[in-house]
Design a protein around this motif. Structure first.
Motif, PDB file in Angstrom:
ATOM      1  N   GLU A 107      33.804  72.344  66.860  1.00 37.51           N
ATOM      2  CA  GLU A 107      33.167  73.461  66.617  1.00 37.51           C
ATOM      3  C   GLU A 107      34.157  75.039  66.070  1.00 37.51           C
ATOM      4  OE1 GLU A 107      31.706  74.120  70.933  1.00 37.51           O
ATOM      5  OE2 GLU A 107      30.458  72.527  70.478  1.00 37.51           O
ATOM      6  N   VAL A 108      34.677  75.101  66.828  1.00 35.19           N
ATOM      7  CA  VAL A 108      35.922  76.480  66.008  1.00 35.19           C
ATOM      8  C   VAL A 108      35.784  75.807  64.907  1.00 35.19           C
ATOM      9  CG1 VAL A 108      38.566  77.150  66.165  1.00 35.19           C
ATOM     10  CG2 VAL A 108      37.026  76.556  68.658  1.00 35.19           C
ATOM     11  N   LEU A 109      36.865  74.839  64.434  1.00 33.11           N
ATOM     12  CA  LEU A 109      36.808  75.010  63.049  1.00 33.11           C
ATOM     13  C   LEU A 109      36.235  74.839  62.697  1.00 33.11           C
ATOM     14  CD1 LEU A 109      39.017  70.793  63.740  1.00 33.11           C
ATOM     15  CD2 LEU A 109      39.512  73.660  63.072  1.00 33.11           C
ATOM     16  N   VAL A 110      34.406  74.001  62.434  1.00 25.85           N
ATOM     17  CA  VAL A 110      33.624  74.671  61.961  1.00 25.85           C
ATOM     18  C   VAL A 110      33.022  76.266  61.814  1.00 25.85           C
ATOM     19  CG1 VAL A 110      30.895  74.557  61.745  1.00 25.85           C
ATOM     20  CG2 VAL A 110      32.087  72.498  62.321  1.00 25.85           C
ATOM     21  N   PHE A 111      34.042  77.284  62.521  1.00 26.84           N
ATOM     22  CA  PHE A 111      33.076  78.321  62.480  1.00 26.84           C
ATOM     23  C   PHE A 111      34.071  79.302  61.787  1.00 26.84           C
ATOM     24  CE2 PHE A 111      32.596  78.923  67.132  1.00 26.84           C
ATOM     25  CZ  PHE A 111      31.230  77.804  66.997  1.00 26.84           C
ATOM     26  N   LEU A 112      35.374  78.748  61.431  1.00 25.29           N
ATOM     27  CA  LEU A 112      36.521  79.151  60.623  1.00 25.29           C
ATOM     28  C   LEU A 112      37.187  78.789  59.403  1.00 25.29           C
ATOM     29  CD1 LEU A 112      38.546  79.983  63.593  1.00 25.29           C
ATOM     30  CD2 LEU A 112      37.792  81.506  62.331  1.00 25.29           C
ATOM     31  N   ILE A 113      36.871  77.224  59.413  1.00 27.26           N
ATOM     32  CA  ILE A 113      37.154  76.873  57.652  1.00 27.26           C
ATOM     33  C   ILE A 113      36.078  77.418  56.693  1.00 27.26           C
ATOM     34  CG2 ILE A 113      36.692  74.289  56.411  1.00 27.26           C
ATOM     35  CD1 ILE A 113      37.675  73.638  58.969  1.00 27.26           C
ATOM     36  N   PRO A 114      34.848  77.568  56.603  1.00 27.07           N
ATOM     37  CA  PRO A 114      34.759  78.392  55.711  1.00 27.07           C
ATOM     38  C   PRO A 114      35.186  79.685  55.015  1.00 27.07           C
ATOM     39  CG  PRO A 114      32.585  77.353  57.355  1.00 27.07           C
ATOM     40  CD  PRO A 114      34.048  77.246  57.594  1.00 27.07           C
ATOM     41  N   VAL A 115      35.608  80.585  56.413  1.00 27.53           N
ATOM     42  CA  VAL A 115      36.494  81.239  56.688  1.00 27.53           C
ATOM     43  C   VAL A 115      37.549  81.318  55.017  1.00 27.53           C
ATOM     44  CG1 VAL A 115      36.986  83.421  57.617  1.00 27.53           C
ATOM     45  CG2 VAL A 115      35.163  82.780  58.864  1.00 27.53           C
ATOM     46  N   ALA A 116      38.557  80.585  55.806  1.00 24.42           N
ATOM     47  CA  ALA A 116      39.742  80.334  55.378  1.00 24.42           C
ATOM     48  C   ALA A 116      39.297  79.957  53.621  1.00 24.42           C
ATOM     49  CB  ALA A 116      40.446  78.695  55.932  1.00 24.42           C
ATOM     50  N   VAL A 117      38.483  78.856  53.329  1.00 18.53           N
ATOM     51  CA  VAL A 117      37.728  78.549  52.206  1.00 18.53           C
ATOM     52  C   VAL A 117      37.469  80.311  51.637  1.00 18.53           C
ATOM     53  CG1 VAL A 117      36.222  77.843  50.356  1.00 18.53           C
ATOM     54  CG2 VAL A 117      37.552  75.852  52.490  1.00 18.53           C
ATOM     55  N   ALA A 118      37.455  80.898  51.817  1.00 21.35           N
ATOM     56  CA  ALA A 118      36.817  81.646  51.287  1.00 21.35           C
ATOM     57  C   ALA A 118      38.177  83.129  50.646  1.00 21.35           C
ATOM     58  CB  ALA A 118      35.961  83.484  52.426  1.00 21.35           C
ATOM     59  N   LEU A 119      38.872  82.700  52.169  1.00 16.72           N
ATOM     60  CA  LEU A 119      40.678  83.493  51.953  1.00 16.72           C
ATOM     61  C   LEU A 119      40.892  83.078  51.086  1.00 16.72           C
ATOM     62  CD1 LEU A 119      41.874  85.571  53.621  1.00 16.72           C
ATOM     63  CD2 LEU A 119      43.317  84.008  54.900  1.00 16.72           C
ATOM     64  N   LEU A 120      40.834  81.767  50.700  1.00 15.14           N
ATOM     65  CA  LEU A 120      41.748  80.629  49.731  1.00 15.14           C
ATOM     66  C   LEU A 120      41.263  81.466  47.784  1.00 15.14           C
ATOM     67  CD1 LEU A 120      43.201  78.961  48.299  1.00 15.14           C
ATOM     68  CD2 LEU A 120      41.667  77.042  48.997  1.00 15.14           C
ATOM     69  N   LEU A 121      40.098  81.364  47.746  1.00 12.53           N
ATOM     70  CA  LEU A 121      39.393  82.032  47.014  1.00 12.53           C
ATOM     71  C   LEU A 121      39.019  83.207  46.387  1.00 12.53           C
ATOM     72  CD1 LEU A 121      35.900  79.542  47.108  1.00 12.53           C
ATOM     73  CD2 LEU A 121      38.307  79.040  45.628  1.00 12.53           C
ATOM     74  N   GLY A 122      39.274  84.141  47.430  1.00 13.55           N
ATOM     75  CA  GLY A 122      39.036  85.662  47.367  1.00 13.55           C
ATOM     76  C   GLY A 122      40.618  86.487  47.812  1.00 13.55           C
ATOM     77  N   ALA A 123      41.150  86.303  48.436  1.00 15.70           N
ATOM     78  CA  ALA A 123      42.389  86.954  48.419  1.00 15.70           C
ATOM     79  C   ALA A 123      42.901  86.954  46.791  1.00 15.70           C
ATOM     80  CB  ALA A 123      43.275  86.536  49.739  1.00 15.70           C
ATOM     81  N   ARG A 124      43.508  88.644  47.476  1.00 16.83           N
ATOM     82  CA  ARG A 124      44.456  88.695  45.870  1.00 16.83           C
ATOM     83  C   ARG A 124      45.984  88.578  45.974  1.00 16.83           C
ATOM     84  NH1 ARG A 124      42.051  93.844  46.225  1.00 16.83           N
ATOM     85  NH2 ARG A 124      39.803  94.104  44.891  1.00 16.83           N
ATOM     86  N   SER A 125      46.576  88.877  47.495  1.00 16.10           N
ATOM     87  CA  SER A 125      47.627  88.342  48.047  1.00 16.10           C
ATOM     88  C   SER A 125      48.043  86.671  47.651  1.00 16.10           C
ATOM     89  CB  SER A 125      47.420  88.716  49.401  1.00 16.10           C
ATOM     90  OG  SER A 125      49.188  88.010  50.097  1.00 16.10           O
ATOM     91  N   ARG A 126      49.166  86.250  47.140  1.00 12.54           N
ATOM     92  CA  ARG A 126      49.734  85.136  47.187  1.00 12.54           C
ATOM     93  C   ARG A 126      49.399  84.291  48.234  1.00 12.54           C
ATOM     94  NH1 ARG A 126      54.208  84.665  42.838  1.00 12.54           N
ATOM     95  NH2 ARG A 126      55.102  86.602  43.671  1.00 12.54           N
ATOM     96  N   TRP A 127      49.852  84.761  49.483  1.00 11.36           N
ATOM     97  CA  TRP A 127      50.486  85.029  51.045  1.00 11.36           C
ATOM     98  C   TRP A 127      49.267  84.320  51.417  1.00 11.36           C
ATOM     99  CZ3 TRP A 127      53.047  83.458  54.720  1.00 11.36           C
ATOM    100  CH2 TRP A 127      52.377  83.517  56.209  1.00 11.36           C
ATOM    101  N   TRP A 128      48.144  85.515  51.297  1.00  9.57           N
ATOM    102  CA  TRP A 128      46.502  84.917  52.453  1.00  9.57           C
ATOM    103  C   TRP A 128      46.217  83.516  51.643  1.00  9.57           C
ATOM    104  CZ3 TRP A 128      46.993  86.196  56.885  1.00  9.57           C
ATOM    105  CH2 TRP A 128      47.453  88.020  56.937  1.00  9.57           C
ATOM    106  N   LYS A 129      46.514  83.640  50.019  1.00  7.78           N
ATOM    107  CA  LYS A 129      46.535  82.590  49.410  1.00  7.78           C
ATOM    108  C   LYS A 129      46.585  80.719  50.474  1.00  7.78           C
ATOM    109  CE  LYS A 129      44.028  83.984  45.063  1.00  7.78           C
ATOM    110  NZ  LYS A 129      42.717  83.205  44.898  1.00  7.78           N
TER     111      LYS A 129
END
Length: 521
Positions: free
Chosen positions: A274-296
Motif C-alpha cells: 500500500e505504501v508503494l502504491v501511495f508513492l510510486i506515482p509521486v516518484a514517477v512525477a519527480l522523475l518526469l518533472g523535477a529540474r534537478s538531476r539529483w531529484w530525477k
C-alpha cells in the motif's frame, strides 16, 4: 549539452530511437490505433456534451466555492491562528529584544523551514523498522512541526495555518472521526485510536499551510521518495537473504511456486504494498518533472526499486491499484500515450514470470483461501452495520472486533475477525455513515481540484507533475482498498495523508485558489 550530444550520438541510443520509431510507425498505421482514435473521438464528444461529466468532473459546487470565505472557515482560522497572532503582537511590542536574541532568531528560522523539517520526519517514518517504531513518534513530530509553524508566524504575519485549502469535506471527515469516539459502542477501546487520526490531520494542515514555493514541494516529495527507495532496498535484500515463507499470507495449494512475500519495515506485505502504491506515482512525477538531476535520479531509483519491491510483495490488490494509478497518471499527463502504453502493458503480460502471472490470475479464483476468506469478514462487518448503520461500531479496529464478537456476526471457518479487508466497509464500521460519506466525497473533491489545477496554464511545471502523481496515487489506493483496509497500520494511514497533502499543496501553488481571509490580532 555535451553529455546530451554524446548520449544522442551513441550507437545504443540510436538503435533504440530507430526501434521506437519503427514500432510507433507500425502502431500508428494499425487498425488498433485507428480503433483507439475512434474511441477517443467518441469520448471527447461525450465528455463535452455530458451533464453527468460536467457535474462530477468540472462543476465546483456551492460549498467548496464558498468555503474559503465562509464565516465558519474564517472562524476556524481565527481560532487556530490565535496563538501566532498574539505572539506576533508581542513580537512587534518588543521587537529589538527578539531580534537581538540568537535563540529567538534560530526558532524563527526553523519555523519558516517547516517543509524541510517535515521531509526529514517523513524519511524517518518511512524507513524505521516496525519492531523499533512507536506511533507516538509521529504525533510528537507533527505537534513539534505545528509549534514551529506557530513560532515562524510570530515574526512573519503572512505565515498562518489555513483550513481553507483543505476543503470542507476533508474537514468534515476529520470531525466525523473525532465524533466517532464518544459515539462508539466501546469508548475506552476507541480512545487510543484518536491520536493516530490527530497526527494525520496535523500532517495535512501543517504541510498544506507551510509549503509556499515550488522548490519546497519538490523537496518534500523527494524526501518521501527517498524513504520509499530505502524501504524498497530493504525489501529486496529480504528476498536475497532468503526470507522464510509465511504460509498465513498465501494459499500454497494454488501458489506452490510462490517465493516469500517481502514486507520491508512494515511487518506485513500488504501494508508495504500500500505504501508503494501511495508513492510510486509521486516518484514517477519527480522523475518526469523535477529540474534537478539529483531529484530525477531519486525519482528513477524510487520508481524502479519500488516497482520491483511491489512485485515481490505479491499483493494482488495493490498490483491492480498501481495499474489504475498508472492509467490515471498517463491520462492526466499526456493522454495521447495512453493507447500505446496499454497495448504495451498487455503484450508484456505473457513475459511475466509464471509465479507472478499465476498469482495475478488467482484474483478470480474462488478456491483461493486468501480470497474466499474475505467474504465472511465482509459479512461480519455488514452484520454489525445492520444493527448500527448510522454510527457504526466506533473509532478503531478494536471497537469493530468487539462489536463483531458481541453480536456474533463472524461465521468464518478460518481465523478470527481482525478487520473487514475493505476500506469502505471498515470506514463505515469505524466512523459511521457520515465519516464514510465525507471521506469519499473529500477524496473525490481533492482529486478533482488537483485535475483542474494541473490543467491551468499558470500552474508551475514541477508542481503540476506532483499534483498528477499524487492524484493518481489516491485513485489507485482507493481501488486497491476494495480488497484490503488501507489504514490497518497508523503509519501507513499517515503516509496516505502525506500523499494527499502533496496534492493539496500543489493545488495551492497552482494559484487556482486564493488564501482564506485570516483575521489578525
Amino acid at each position: 549539452m555535451i553529455r546530451l550530444y554524446l548520449i544522442q550520438g551513441s550507437a545504443v541510443c540510436q538503435f533504440f530511437i530507430l526501434l521506437w520509431g519503427a514500432l510507433y510507425g507500425l502502431y500508428d498505421k494499425s487498425l488498433i490505433a485507428q480503433g483507439f482514435r475512434a474511441i477517443a473521438a467518441w469520448w471527447k464528444r461525450w465528455w463535452h456534451g455530458s451533464a453527468l461529466a460536467h457535474f462530477f468532473f468540472e462543476k465546483e459546487g456551492v460549498l467548496p466555492r464558498s468555503w474559503r470565505h465562509s464565516r465558519l472557515c474564517r472562524g476556524l482560522n481565527l481560532l487556530i491562528n490565535l496563538p501566532a497572532a498574539l505572539l506576533h503582537w508581542l513580537y512587534r511590542r518588543i521587537r529589538p529584544v527578539w531580534d537581538d536574541s540568537f535563540a529567538a532568531r534560530l526558532v524563527f528560522g526553523l519555523g519558516e523551514q517547516v517543509p524541510a523539517a517535515a521531509g526529514w520526519l517523513m524519511l524517518a517514518i518511512l524507513i524505521i523498522p516496525y519492531s523499533q517504531w512507536n506511533n507516538a513518534y509521529s504525533l510528537i513530530g507533527f505537534v513539534l512541526l505545528t509549534l514551529l509553524a506557530v513560532a515562524g508566524g510570530m515574526r512573519r504575519r503572512s505565515l498562518r495555518l489555513d483550513m481553507g485549502y483543505i476543503g470542507p469535506y476533508l474537514l468534515c471527515y476529520f470531525a466525523a472521526v473525532c465524533l466517532s469516539w464518544p459515539l462508539s459502542m466501546f469508548p475506552s477501546l476507541s480512545a487510543r485510536y484518536l491520536p493516530y487520526h490527530i497526527t494525520c490531520a496535523l500532517c495535512v494542515l501543517v504541510l498544506v499551510s507551510t509549503v509556499e514555493e515550488e522548490g519546497q514541494l519538490v523537496r518534500l516529495a523527494g524526501f518521501g521518495c527517498l524513504g520509499m527507495m530505502a524501504a524498497s532496498v530493504e525489501g529486496v535484500l529480504q528476498r536475497l537473504g532468503g526470507l522464510e515463507i509465511d504460509r498465513s499470507y498465501v494459499d500454497m495449494s494454488l501458489n506452490s511456486d510462490l517465493p516469500s512475500r517481502i514486507y520491508s519495515a512494515y511487518d506485513n506485505p500488504n501494508a508495504f504494498a500500500e505504501v508503494l502504491v501511495f508513492l510510486i506515482p509521486v516518484a514517477v512525477a519527480l522523475l518526469l518533472g523535477a529540474r534537478s538531476r539529483w531529484w530525477k535520479l531519486v525519482g528513477l531509483g524510487a520508481a524502479g526499486l519500488g516497482g520491483l519491491a511491489l512485485i515481490m510483495t505479491y499483493s494482488r490488490g495493490s498490483w491492480v491499484g498501481l495499474a489504475v494509478a498508472g492509467v490515471v497518471f498517463v491520462f492526466l499527463w499526456n493522454r495521447k500515450l495512453l493507447p500505446p502504453l496499454i497495448v504495451l502493458a498487455l503484450l508484456c503480460i505473457p513475459l511475466l514470470p509464471d509465479h507472478v502471472r499465476n498469482r495475478l490470475l488467482t484474483i478470480f479464483d474462488s478456491g483461493d483461501s486468501s480470497t474466499s476468506s474475505r467474504v465472511p469478514l465482509w459479512n461480519a462487518a455488514i452484520g454489525v452495520l445492520q444493527q448500527s448503520p448510522v454510527t457504526g461500531a466506533g473509532l478503531g479496529a478494536d471497537a469493530g472486533r468487539a462489536a463483531v464478537r458481541e453480536l456474533g456476526t463472524f461465521h468464518g471457518s478460518r481465523g478470527t475477525f481482525t478487520h473487514s479487508h475493505n476500506v469502505y466497509l471498515q470506514l463505515w464500521l469505524e466512523h459511521g455513515l457520515l465519516g464514510l460519506t465525507a471521506f469519499l466525497v473529500g477524496c473525490w473533491n481533492t482529486v478533482k481540484r488537483g485535475v483542474k489545477a494541473a490543467a491551468l496554464p499558470g500552474c508551475p511545471p514541477q508542481a503540476r507533475l506532483i499534483i498528477i502523481g499524487a492524484a493518481a496515487a489516491v485513485c489507485g489506493s482507493l481501488v486497491s482498498g476494495m480488497a484490503d483496509y488501507l489504514f490497518t497500520y497508523p503509519r501507513v494511514m499517515l503516509i496516505f495523508w502525506f500523499t494527499v497533502s502533496l496534492l493539496l499543496a500543489g493545488v495551492r501553488l497552482s494559484g487556482q485558489e486564493r488564501p482564506s481571509p485570516v483575521p489578525h490580532a
